[in-house]
Write a protein that holds these residues in place. Structure first.
Motif, short mmCIF file in Angstrom:
data_model
loop_
_atom_site.label_atom_id
_atom_site.label_comp_id
_atom_site.label_asym_id
_atom_site.label_seq_id
_atom_site.Cartn_x
_atom_site.Cartn_y
_atom_site.Cartn_z
N ASN A 53 12.34 16.26 -0.47
CA ASN A 53 11.85 15.72 -1.73
C ASN A 53 10.78 14.67 -1.46
OD1 ASN A 53 13.15 16.83 -4.08
ND2 ASN A 53 15.06 15.93 -3.36
N MET A 54 9.72 14.70 -2.22
CA MET A 54 8.71 13.66 -2.11
C MET A 54 9.22 12.41 -2.83
SD MET A 54 6.75 15.27 -0.24
CE MET A 54 5.53 13.98 -0.01
N MET A 55 8.95 11.26 -2.21
CA MET A 55 9.42 10.00 -2.79
C MET A 55 8.43 9.48 -3.83
SD MET A 55 12.35 9.36 -1.54
CE MET A 55 12.46 7.71 -2.26
N ASN A 56 8.97 8.87 -4.87
CA ASN A 56 8.17 8.24 -5.92
C ASN A 56 8.52 6.76 -5.98
OD1 ASN A 56 8.17 10.89 -8.50
ND2 ASN A 56 7.37 10.87 -6.42
N ASP A 87 0.81 -1.22 0.00
CA ASP A 87 0.00 0.00 0.00
C ASP A 87 0.84 1.26 0.00
OD1 ASP A 87 0.97 -0.39 2.57
OD2 ASP A 87 -0.83 0.42 3.54
N LYS A 88 2.16 1.13 0.10
CA LYS A 88 3.08 2.28 0.05
C LYS A 88 3.82 2.36 -1.27
CE LYS A 88 2.21 3.37 4.36
NZ LYS A 88 1.41 4.58 4.70
N GLY A 89 3.62 1.40 -2.14
CA GLY A 89 4.27 1.45 -3.45
C GLY A 89 4.86 0.14 -3.90
N GLY A 90 5.11 -0.79 -2.95
CA GLY A 90 5.65 -2.09 -3.31
C GLY A 90 7.06 -2.04 -3.87
N ALA A 91 7.89 -1.14 -3.36
CA ALA A 91 9.26 -0.98 -3.88
C ALA A 91 10.09 -2.23 -3.65
CB ALA A 91 9.93 0.22 -3.22
N GLN A 92 10.89 -2.58 -4.66
CA GLN A 92 11.82 -3.71 -4.58
C GLN A 92 13.27 -3.26 -4.44
OE1 GLN A 92 9.81 -5.10 -8.33
NE2 GLN A 92 10.40 -7.11 -7.51
N LEU A 93 13.55 -2.04 -4.84
CA LEU A 93 14.88 -1.47 -4.71
C LEU A 93 14.76 0.05 -4.68
CD1 LEU A 93 16.52 -0.72 -7.92
CD2 LEU A 93 15.09 -2.74 -8.09
N ALA A 94 15.82 0.71 -4.23
CA ALA A 94 15.79 2.17 -4.13
C ALA A 94 17.12 2.75 -4.60
CB ALA A 94 15.51 2.62 -2.70
N PHE A 95 17.03 3.91 -5.24
CA PHE A 95 18.21 4.67 -5.67
C PHE A 95 18.20 6.02 -4.97
CE2 PHE A 95 17.86 2.35 -9.95
CZ PHE A 95 18.91 1.49 -9.66
N MET A 96 19.39 6.47 -4.55
CA MET A 96 19.54 7.79 -3.95
C MET A 96 20.68 8.52 -4.65
SD MET A 96 18.80 10.13 -1.78
CE MET A 96 19.62 11.67 -1.34
N ASN A 97 20.45 9.78 -5.05
CA ASN A 97 21.51 10.55 -5.71
C ASN A 97 22.52 11.03 -4.68
OD1 ASN A 97 19.16 12.19 -4.94
ND2 ASN A 97 20.40 13.94 -5.58
N PRO A 98 23.82 10.88 -4.97
CA PRO A 98 24.85 11.23 -3.98
C PRO A 98 24.85 12.71 -3.61
CG PRO A 98 25.85 10.82 -6.12
CD PRO A 98 24.41 10.39 -6.22
N GLY A 99 24.51 13.59 -4.57
CA GLY A 99 24.51 15.02 -4.27
C GLY A 99 23.44 15.43 -3.30
N LEU A 154 15.83 6.86 -15.64
CA LEU A 154 14.94 6.86 -14.48
C LEU A 154 13.65 7.63 -14.75
CD1 LEU A 154 17.47 7.32 -11.54
CD2 LEU A 154 16.52 5.20 -12.47
N ALA A 155 13.68 8.49 -15.75
CA ALA A 155 12.47 9.28 -16.08
C ALA A 155 11.49 8.48 -16.92
CB ALA A 155 12.87 10.55 -16.83
N THR A 156 11.84 7.25 -17.27
CA THR A 156 10.94 6.43 -18.09
C THR A 156 9.92 5.67 -17.23
OG1 THR A 156 12.40 4.48 -18.03
CG2 THR A 156 12.76 6.11 -19.80
N GLY A 157 9.99 5.86 -15.92
CA GLY A 157 9.11 5.12 -15.02
C GLY A 157 7.63 5.40 -15.26
N THR A 158 6.81 4.40 -15.03
CA THR A 158 5.36 4.52 -15.17
C THR A 158 4.68 4.04 -13.89
OG1 THR A 158 5.22 2.31 -16.16
CG2 THR A 158 5.48 4.18 -17.67
N ASN A 159 3.34 4.19 -13.86
CA ASN A 159 2.56 3.72 -12.71
C ASN A 159 3.10 4.30 -11.42
OD1 ASN A 159 0.55 2.27 -11.38
ND2 ASN A 159 1.77 0.40 -11.24
N LYS A 160 3.26 5.61 -11.41
CA LYS A 160 3.90 6.30 -10.29
C LYS A 160 2.98 6.40 -9.08
CE LYS A 160 4.46 10.82 -10.47
NZ LYS A 160 5.02 12.15 -10.82
N LEU A 161 3.55 6.14 -7.91
CA LEU A 161 2.89 6.39 -6.64
C LEU A 161 3.76 7.37 -5.86
CD1 LEU A 161 1.09 3.99 -4.26
CD2 LEU A 161 2.88 5.45 -3.33
N VAL A 162 3.17 8.45 -5.37
CA VAL A 162 3.89 9.44 -4.59
C VAL A 162 3.77 9.10 -3.11
CG1 VAL A 162 4.10 11.88 -3.97
CG2 VAL A 162 3.50 11.22 -6.32
N GLY A 163 4.92 8.97 -2.45
CA GLY A 163 4.93 8.58 -1.05
C GLY A 163 5.32 9.72 -0.13
N ALA A 164 5.80 9.35 1.03
CA ALA A 164 6.23 10.34 2.03
C ALA A 164 7.50 11.04 1.56
CB ALA A 164 6.46 9.64 3.36
#
Length: 611
Positions: free
Chosen positions: A482-485, A438-450, A569-579
């Protein structure tokens, strides 16, 4: 306009208005060395202002990022080369000390200008960021800053908020800050922000003044301010909406010609773009054998400096958070000064520009410059201490809330490794918070170093106790909110994104994403370009990433928009906006640490690096 608000400085500087915009003049080419020496011998004013040759002091700094208090850990240190060739770390920075150093440096200098090269605000610690950087603008006013260019972070909250920083007024949603303490309404910056290469798409006009002229006793120094053309790649799409960012060289050369016609013959370009020096020490010899070839620094600023009009006599730069004082040849082959003063108020550059009253030009052969440490062994500036105290009292109810505990320093900004321990923590926090269905079902996450702006430091900076992470400290690490996607990405695009770390726009300045637990791969730095990410090595929980499979990937909204050179990364679809990223970070600290079981430093073993 700044000129009308800052009446008390009318004798020191002016804004030359044209078509509603400030304008400045271009520098004339330097005199031949022999002529310059003869002129100096005949009538140098020695800074007093009455001879033909006048010494003008230019004090400059860059990338303050709202860091009013000394930055913690390695972010608050500079490296110095000692006489025996060894290096040492020196604690540096804090506006209480910066003010004291600048005020002391100005003594005895009749003609003194203070300028900056952007990112004065944005990605700021809580004491400034919580109040949309009004405290930092107040501090810069008290520092007697004369002029600054915009940087990319000046656009973090969009053009309208940047204009508020310049012209004042209450925040449109948060209102006026500090009314309960009797604070006066925010009046904006007493200095001009210059944005020559940032135009409004609908009108083609600069979003703020492009140029500025400082004048005293007939001595006139012009300034042109630009930010990097690639600002849209490092700021959220909302922050640069409706704006166009032009080429730095073309813009500076355009205004050089315009300003030359206005009769100003001395120019300094304030450029929020920078380079990478050959040494990390602030006092190394950037020019080596002194041939003025600019071999001591590399990166984007080198091409800019080599192509900016010879009429410009010096470039004050920023963005890369590096320290250098170099000479790089202009298009005519003459050495020209290019400087940068690290970041977070740890250094300032003191440059002497010798001005010829007869030609109204800078004698470039007489230009001298050096970086100086903002040491903490000088008295604090009382007005800055009071300013920080007042804003800290407003922030205290939020800033001092404990969020978790750490067993030792967990380095982020201060880590030189591709995989940063704090990067692992942040990526894991994002994965954990967004993995539930119910929060997005994420399987992996990326974080920008900057986006990792600081370290988590074990030693307490206040009364909270060693090892305690406060909300203020967590905010300093993740200040953008930043809001998470969470989006669907094909395995092919996951692989493409990892290869874009070391190719495309990131070919020469790699940006290594921080990855969540379970994602592993090999980075072979002996190869070039995309081949550095070893084919077949990318695995999730031990299984190779399948190019034809769809994965749910968590990332902040900046990365989800393709920021930092990651179009895959901008090719993503079915976006859910999280916390928000900060909320997830704090939740993770609370869930995985306690006073008796603090969070340990991660092993940082997800990326295998071959050197």
């Amino acid at each position: 306009m700044a000129a009308t608000r800052k009446k008390n400085k009318a004798g020191r500087r002016i804004l030359a208005a044209g078509a509603g915009l400030a304008t400045v003049g271009a520098l004339v080419a330097a005199l031949p060395a022999g002529a310059a020496q003869g002129s100096a011998e005949a009538g140098h004013g020695n800074g007093k202002g009455w001879g033909r040759m006048v010494d003008v002091q230019l004090l400059s700094f860059n990338d303050l990022h709202g860091t009013l208090e000394p930055a913690a850990g390695s972010s608050g240190q500079v490296t110095r080369v000692k006489e025996d060739g060894t290096t040492e770390k020196v604690d540096a920075g804090g506006v209480e000390y910066l003010a004291t150093h600048l005020r002391e440096a100005r003594k005895g200098n009749r003609y003194s200008i203070t300028a900056a090269a952007g990112d004065m605000i944005g990605a700021s610690p809580l004491v400034s960021g919580l109040f949309h950087d009004e405290p930092t603008v107040h501090a810069l006013n008290r520092l007697d800053l004369d002029v600054t260019s915009v940087g990319n972070h000046e656009f973090d909250e969009g053009a309208a908020e940047l204009r508020r920083m310049q012209y004042g007024g209450c925040h449109p949603t948060a209102g006026c800050f500090g009314e309960e303490k009797g604070f006066k309404p925010f009046r904006g910056a007493d200095f001009p922000y210059l944005a020559a290469n940032v135009t409004v798409e609908k009108t083609g006009r600069p979003v703020l003044d492009p140029t500025f002229v400082w004048e005293k006793d007939g001595v006139r120094i012009g300034f042109i301010g630009v930010t990097l053309e690639g600002t849209p790649n490092v700021v959220t799409a909302e922050g640069v909406k409706g704006l166009k960012f032009g080429d730095e060289v073309e813009t500076i050369n355009k205004y050089t010609k315009i300003l030359e016609r206005k009769g100003v013959k001395s120019i300094v370009a304030l450029v929020h773009e920078g380079g990478m020096p050959a040494s990390g020490a602030y006092n190394y010899n950037c020019d080596g054998d002194g041939d003025g070839t600019g071999e001591g620094v590399s990166g984007a600023i080198v091409d800019i400096a080599k192509n900016v009009s010879p009429q410009v006599d010096a470039l004050v730069t920023g963005h890369t958070h590096q320290a250098y004082v170099c000479t790089i040849p202009d298009p005519a082959g003459k050495p020209r000064l290019v400087t940068s003063a690290s970041s977070f108020g740890k250094l300032y550059t003191d440059t002497t520009l010798t001005y010829d009253r007869r030609t109204k030009d800078i004698v470039r052969t007489a230009v001298d410059s050096a970086n100086h440490v903002v040491t903490r062994d000088v008295p604090k500036a009382g007005d800055m201490s009071r300013l920080i105290k007042d804003w800290n009292e407003l922030a205290a109810p939020i800033a001092n809330r404990p969020q978790g505990w750490i067993a030792a320093d967990i380095n982020g900004r201060g880590s030189t490794a591709f995989e940063k321990p704090l990067g692992d923590v942040i990526a894991d926090a994002q994965l954990e918070g967004l993995a539930p269905a119910d929060k997005g079902g994420a399987q992996l996450a990326f974080m920008n170093p900057g986006g990792i702006r600081a370290d988590l430091v074990y030693k307490a900076s206040g009364s909270e106790g060693d090892g305690v992470v406060t909300y203020g400290e967590a905010f300093t690490v993740q200040p953008f909110t930043n809001m998470m996607n969470v989006v669907d990405l094909s395995g092919a695009n996951v692989i493409a994104a990892l290869k874009q770390q070391v190719s495309g726009s990131n070919l020469n300045a790699v940006k290594i994403l921080q990855v969540s637990k379970g994602l592993t791969y090999t980075l072979d730095m002996t190869k070039t370009g995309a081949d550095r990410v070893v084919d077949g090595s990318i695995k999730l929980n031990g299984e190779p990433i399948d190019p034809s499979k769809t994965y749910r990937v968590a990332m902040n909204e900046f990365l989800a928009g393709g920021g930092d050179g990651f179009p895959a990364l901008a090719t993503g679809t079915n976006k859910l906006v999280g916390a928000s990223d900060l909320d997830l970070f704090n939740a993770y600290l609370a869930a995985h640490s306690s006073a008796t079981a603090p969070l340990a430093v991660p092993a940082a073993n997800r990326i295998t690096v071959v050197q």
